[in-house]
Design an enzyme around this catalytic site. Structure first.
Site, PDB file in Angstrom:
ATOM      1  N   LYS A  70       0.702  -1.263  -0.080  1.00 35.03           N
ATOM      2  CA  LYS A  70      -0.057   0.040   0.158  1.00 35.03           C
ATOM      3  C   LYS A  70       0.896   1.219   0.011  1.00 35.03           C
ATOM      4  O   LYS A  70       0.501   2.317   0.447  1.00 35.03           O
ATOM      5  CB  LYS A  70      -0.899   0.090   1.230  1.00 35.03           C
ATOM      6  CG  LYS A  70      -2.009  -1.215   1.144  1.00 35.03           C
ATOM      7  CD  LYS A  70      -2.907  -1.195   2.274  1.00 35.03           C
ATOM      8  CE  LYS A  70      -3.671  -2.473   2.789  1.00 35.03           C
ATOM      9  NZ  LYS A  70      -4.637  -2.560   1.479  1.00 35.03           N
ATOM     10  N   CYS A  71       2.074   1.117  -0.609  1.00 32.61           N
ATOM     11  CA  CYS A  71       2.827   2.318  -0.661  1.00 32.61           C
ATOM     12  C   CYS A  71       2.724   3.134  -2.013  1.00 32.61           C
ATOM     13  O   CYS A  71       2.336   2.300  -3.091  1.00 32.61           O
ATOM     14  CB  CYS A  71       4.176   2.049  -0.640  1.00 32.61           C
ATOM     15  SG  CYS A  71       5.430   2.916  -0.957  1.00 32.61           S
ATOM     16  N   GLY A  72       2.922   4.371  -2.177  1.00 34.09           N
ATOM     17  CA  GLY A  72       3.220   5.044  -3.195  1.00 34.09           C
ATOM     18  C   GLY A  72       4.030   4.410  -4.350  1.00 34.09           C
ATOM     19  O   GLY A  72       3.961   4.671  -5.621  1.00 34.09           O
ATOM     20  N   THR A  74       4.621   1.316  -4.818  1.00 30.79           N
ATOM     21  CA  THR A  74       4.510  -0.103  -4.952  1.00 30.79           C
ATOM     22  C   THR A  74       4.051  -0.577  -6.226  1.00 30.79           C
ATOM     23  O   THR A  74       4.578  -1.427  -7.028  1.00 30.79           O
ATOM     24  CB  THR A  74       3.218  -0.479  -4.011  1.00 30.79           C
ATOM     25  OG1 THR A  74       3.355  -0.279  -2.757  1.00 30.79           O
ATOM     26  CG2 THR A  74       2.762  -1.835  -4.263  1.00 30.79           C
TER      27      THR A  74
END
Length: 197
Positions: A70-72, A74
């Site tokens: 859920k990372c920018g 990813t």
């Protein structure tokens, strides 16, 4: 001899006693972990909880990455990692992905949920391992080793998701790439290591 000197001598002897007692009673595993020579000295757990000796990857070029769902970063990282893996997996290249929830809780799922997300949403075919800590007292021994071998900009700590370590065929860490470094940007480094004998 004055009381101060006797007290100092007592504490020195006590410190030496405790030091040697601790080191001589350390378990063999602790002693081995204290002096690893390469990543092949480590055993990790895969996403299903099975032990995987990293010596299984001897002779391969590896990219070890701490990942999050859920990372920018990813989507772009998984996309480029998949491209590299598809392109070089038959030439002796492996990507080892280690989920980590230490950066703004961006990998909150269980190992089973992470595996499903990685396989279905990101269509990754490379090995995914058990969720680990990469910093702090509970950091996985592998990541302690990686950081000690290749420090980062402004200190050794992993700064964010998708820090990448490139490992040669002898199990030595040759490069560390920042989270914002796109995987395709260092494709040439992978090619060079694959071409070396």
């Amino acid at each position: 001899m004055s009381f101060t000197n006797l007290a100092a001598l007592f504490f020195l002897v006590l410190a030496l006693f405790l030091f040697y007692r601790y080191t001589s009673f350390s378990s063999p595993q602790t002693m081995a972990e204290g002096s690893p020579k390469s990543i092949y000295d480590f055993t990790v757990k895969d996403i299903l909880g099975n032990d995987v000796p990293l010596s299984n990857y001897r002779g391969k070029v590896l990219l070890i990455v701490n990942v999050a769902s859920k990372c920018g970063l990813t989507d772009s990282n998984y996309k480029e990692l998949n491209i590299l893996y598809e392109k070089y997996k038959d030439q002796g290249f492996e990507i080892l992905a280690f989920p980590c929830n230490q950066f703004l809780w961006q990998e909150p799922g269980t190992n089973e949920e992470i595996q499903e997300t990685v396989c279905i949403r990101f269509k990754a075919e490379f090995p995914v391992f058990e969720k680990v800590d990469v910093n702090g007292d509970n950091a996985a021994p592998l990541f302690k080793f990686l950081k000690s071998e290749k420090g980062g900009f402004l200190g050794n700590a992993i700064k964010w998701n998708f820090t990448k370590f490139l490992v040669n065929k002898e199990g030595k860490i040759v490069e560390r790439y920042a989270p914002r470094t796109p995987p395709l940007q260092f494709e040439k480094d992978i090619q060079n290591l694959l071409g070396s004998s």
